[in-house]
Design a protein around this motif. Structure first.
Motif, PDB file in Angstrom:
ATOM      1  N   UNK A  11       0.769  -1.032   0.112  1.00  8.68           N
ATOM      2  CA  UNK A  11      -0.009  -0.073   0.066  1.00  8.68           C
ATOM      3  C   UNK A  11       0.908   1.429  -0.114  1.00  8.68           C
ATOM      4  N   UNK A  12       0.461   2.321  -0.893  1.00  6.21           N
ATOM      5  CA  UNK A  12       0.935   3.612  -0.834  1.00  6.21           C
ATOM      6  C   UNK A  12      -0.252   4.477  -0.775  1.00  6.21           C
ATOM      7  N   UNK A  13      -0.498   5.331   0.143  1.00 10.80           N
ATOM      8  CA  UNK A  13      -1.657   6.048   0.428  1.00 10.80           C
ATOM      9  C   UNK A  13      -1.412   7.430   1.282  1.00 10.80           C
ATOM     10  N   UNK A  14      -2.431   8.239   1.086  1.00 17.23           N
ATOM     11  CA  UNK A  14      -2.453   9.376   1.790  1.00 17.23           C
ATOM     12  C   UNK A  14      -3.180   9.274   3.386  1.00 17.23           C
ATOM     13  N   UNK A  15      -2.396   9.400   4.294  1.00 16.64           N
ATOM     14  CA  UNK A  15      -2.865   9.357   5.685  1.00 16.64           C
ATOM     15  C   UNK A  15      -3.563  10.597   5.996  1.00 16.64           C
ATOM     16  N   UNK A  16      -5.026  10.667   5.974  1.00 17.88           N
ATOM     17  CA  UNK A  16      -5.505  11.750   6.422  1.00 17.88           C
ATOM     18  C   UNK A  16      -5.594  12.240   7.645  1.00 17.88           C
ATOM     19  N   UNK A  39      20.324   2.844   2.318  1.00 17.22           N
ATOM     20  CA  UNK A  39      20.119   1.865   1.328  1.00 17.22           C
ATOM     21  C   UNK A  39      19.387   2.657   0.428  1.00 17.22           C
ATOM     22  N   UNK A  40      19.326   1.890  -0.896  1.00 21.32           N
ATOM     23  CA  UNK A  40      18.303   2.269  -1.864  1.00 21.32           C
ATOM     24  C   UNK A  40      16.805   1.827  -1.403  1.00 21.32           C
ATOM     25  N   UNK A  41      16.044   2.713  -1.497  1.00 16.10           N
ATOM     26  CA  UNK A  41      14.646   2.534  -1.126  1.00 16.10           C
ATOM     27  C   UNK A  41      13.826   2.366  -2.340  1.00 16.10           C
ATOM     28  N   UNK A  42      13.002   1.360  -2.399  1.00 21.50           N
ATOM     29  CA  UNK A  42      12.076   1.275  -3.526  1.00 21.50           C
ATOM     30  C   UNK A  42      10.984   0.830  -3.141  1.00 21.50           C
ATOM     31  N   UNK A  43       9.740   1.267  -4.040  1.00 23.03           N
ATOM     32  CA  UNK A  43       8.285   0.661  -3.583  1.00 23.03           C
ATOM     33  C   UNK A  43       7.606   0.511  -4.760  1.00 23.03           C
ATOM     34  N   UNK A  44       6.923  -0.773  -4.770  1.00 19.57           N
ATOM     35  CA  UNK A  44       5.908  -1.301  -5.718  1.00 19.57           C
ATOM     36  C   UNK A  44       4.644  -0.981  -5.154  1.00 19.57           C
ATOM     37  N   UNK A  45       3.876  -0.137  -5.716  1.00 13.68           N
ATOM     38  CA  UNK A  45       2.331  -0.134  -5.430  1.00 13.68           C
ATOM     39  C   UNK A  45       1.501   0.099  -6.667  1.00 13.68           C
ATOM     40  N   UNK A  46       0.460   0.593  -6.447  1.00 14.03           N
ATOM     41  CA  UNK A  46      -0.655   1.178  -7.660  1.00 14.03           C
ATOM     42  C   UNK A  46      -1.494   2.327  -7.096  1.00 14.03           C
ATOM     43  N   UNK A  47      -1.528   3.373  -7.902  1.00 13.27           N
ATOM     44  CA  UNK A  47      -2.384   4.773  -7.296  1.00 13.27           C
ATOM     45  C   UNK A  47      -3.169   4.503  -8.540  1.00 13.27           C
ATOM     46  N   UNK A  71      -0.755   2.677 -12.557  1.00 16.98           N
ATOM     47  CA  UNK A  71      -1.839   3.331 -12.456  1.00 16.98           C
ATOM     48  C   UNK A  71      -3.183   2.726 -13.152  1.00 16.98           C
ATOM     49  N   UNK A  72      -4.269   2.772 -12.389  1.00 13.97           N
ATOM     50  CA  UNK A  72      -5.468   1.921 -12.756  1.00 13.97           C
ATOM     51  C   UNK A  72      -6.648   2.827 -12.470  1.00 13.97           C
ATOM     52  N   UNK A  73      -7.814   2.157 -12.813  1.00  9.18           N
ATOM     53  CA  UNK A  73      -9.138   2.867 -12.812  1.00  9.18           C
ATOM     54  C   UNK A  73      -9.596   3.016 -11.397  1.00  9.18           C
ATOM     55  N   UNK A  74      -8.970   2.436 -10.342  1.00  4.43           N
ATOM     56  CA  UNK A  74      -9.375   2.439  -9.044  1.00  4.43           C
ATOM     57  C   UNK A  74      -8.997   3.709  -8.430  1.00  4.43           C
ATOM     58  N   UNK A  75      -9.728   4.266  -7.420  1.00  7.28           N
ATOM     59  CA  UNK A  75      -9.170   5.231  -6.709  1.00  7.28           C
ATOM     60  C   UNK A  75      -7.848   5.160  -5.895  1.00  7.28           C
ATOM     61  N   UNK A  76      -7.122   6.591  -5.996  1.00  9.42           N
ATOM     62  CA  UNK A  76      -5.971   6.468  -5.087  1.00  9.42           C
ATOM     63  C   UNK A  76      -6.338   6.358  -3.554  1.00  9.42           C
ATOM     64  N   UNK A  92      -9.781   2.348   7.135  1.00 10.55           N
ATOM     65  CA  UNK A  92      -9.321   2.023   5.907  1.00 10.55           C
ATOM     66  C   UNK A  92     -10.375   1.399   4.981  1.00 10.55           C
ATOM     67  N   UNK A  93     -10.484   2.136   3.539  1.00 11.97           N
ATOM     68  CA  UNK A  93     -11.438   1.931   2.558  1.00 11.97           C
ATOM     69  C   UNK A  93     -11.095   0.887   1.707  1.00 11.97           C
ATOM     70  N   UNK A  94     -11.939  -0.169   1.477  1.00  2.00           N
ATOM     71  CA  UNK A  94     -11.464  -1.165   0.332  1.00  2.00           C
ATOM     72  C   UNK A  94     -11.543  -0.805  -1.055  1.00  2.00           C
ATOM     73  N   UNK A  95     -11.395  -1.523  -2.113  1.00  6.80           N
ATOM     74  CA  UNK A  95     -11.526  -1.251  -3.512  1.00  6.80           C
ATOM     75  C   UNK A  95     -11.188   0.083  -3.811  1.00  6.80           C
ATOM     76  N   UNK A  96      -9.484   0.058  -3.560  1.00  6.86           N
ATOM     77  CA  UNK A  96      -8.742   1.136  -4.014  1.00  6.86           C
ATOM     78  C   UNK A  96      -7.716   0.672  -4.918  1.00  6.86           C
ATOM     79  N   UNK A  97      -6.736   1.439  -5.542  1.00  4.98           N
ATOM     80  CA  UNK A  97      -5.919   1.153  -6.589  1.00  4.98           C
ATOM     81  C   UNK A  97      -4.854  -0.178  -6.174  1.00  4.98           C
TER      82      UNK A  97
END
Length: 298
Positions: A11-16, A39-47, A71-76, A92-97
């Motif tokens: 998960x990559x997200x906005x903490x509100x 180290x080198x920091x890397x992240x695999x996710x989707x928004x 990137x996909x059609x689901x919300x960030x 935490x909301x379900x159905x996100x990118x």
């Protein structure tokens, strides 16, 4: 020595937060703090294909995290964070990118180069991302650290999922509240924290178990029999968002860079204490990290 690569999956997200939105997500928090510790920091996710997604990618890149973001059609993803005495409670909301990370050759290539891969239960709540992440874990290079930060949230986990990820892991991190649940789940009631940690090491052939207990202490136990226990320094808490992830990322980076378990643990405790004094999960680091443990004579 080449710079070790630390990669997060999930998960990559906005903490509100009450103070506004801040970039986060436990695995990416981990990568950020591993990066800040050498180290080198890397992240695999989707928004999503939306403005929040654009901003999130920009924020991760600005922070120095290398990203492979689909990137996909689901919300960030956004997560409502309520703070009670600085302690976060998440909605935490379900159905996100990041519930829809696709398995691709590009992701396999990135995973195969990593010295550490970090993952938790939350990003595997959906069938699509579950299939992708579990398959990617099969492509780690020999000797790579596979860091499972259980990170239980709401009802987004099961015993089957936890067992599956423990079997894939070499390092397991839990907190004292999660351990209460796991004692019942795995029928190891009545064990001490150390005994329960040793049980997980033996049962799942782990190299390390990390047990954190918030403002009280943390203990790290290795398969070789090393044990390090440190009291948690008391600091002026802004919020504790990302503190556990900063602990994990720092510990991992320092082990990869050759520190002893005790040295890596000490640095991890100090980083987590510093993060508690700041707002959000990705604070800038000072020129020299304060030695909070020295202040309590440890």
């Amino acid at each position: 020595m080449t710079t070790p690569i630390v990669l997060s999956l999930g998960e990559l997200l906005w903490d509100m937060l009450p103070s506004g939105k801040r970039a986060g997500g436990a695995p990416v928090n981990f990568a950020y703090h591993a990066m800040k510790n050498g180290t080198e920091g890397w992240a695999i996710s989707a928004v999503g294909e939306d403005e929040l997604g654009d901003e999130l990618i920009a924020k991760a890149n600005e922070a120095g995290i290398n990203t492979v973001i689909q990137r996909n059609a689901w919300p960030t993803s956004t997560v409502e964070v309520a703070l009670k005495n600085g302690i976060p409670e998440y909605t935490i909301v379900k159905g996100v990118a990041w519930d829809h990370i696709l398995y691709t050759r590009q992701l396999i290539d990135v995973v195969s180069k990593a010295d550490t891969v970090c993952f938790g239960t939350l990003a595997l709540r959906s069938p699509e991302s579950h299939a992708t992440i579990t398959e990617l874990l099969k492509h780690t290079k020999p000797g790579a650290m596979k860091f499972f930060d259980i990170n239980l949230r709401g009802d987004h986990y099961s015993k089957d999922l936890i067992e599956e990820l423990l079997k894939a892991a070499t390092v397991f991190k839990i907190n004292d509240e999660e351990l209460l649940l796991l004692r019942d789940m795995f029928d190891i009631r009545g064990t001490s924290g150390e005994d329960a940690s040793r049980w997980f090491i033996e049962e799942f052939s782990l190299d390390y178990v990390i047990l954190t207990a918030g403002s009280a202490y943390s203990t790290i136990i290795s398969r070789k029999g090393e044990v390090s226990t440190l009291d948690t320094p008391h600091v002026e808490v802004n919020d504790t968002v990302g503190a556990g992830d900063s602990f994990s990322g720092t510990f991992t980076a320092r082990i990869l860079l050759g520190d002893t378990l005790a040295e890596a643990h000490r640095k991890a405790v100090n980083t987590a204490a510093y993060v508690c004094t700041q707002a959000g999960a990705w604070p800038d680091y000072p020129a020299e990290m304060p030695d909070y443990l020295a202040e309590i004579g440890k």
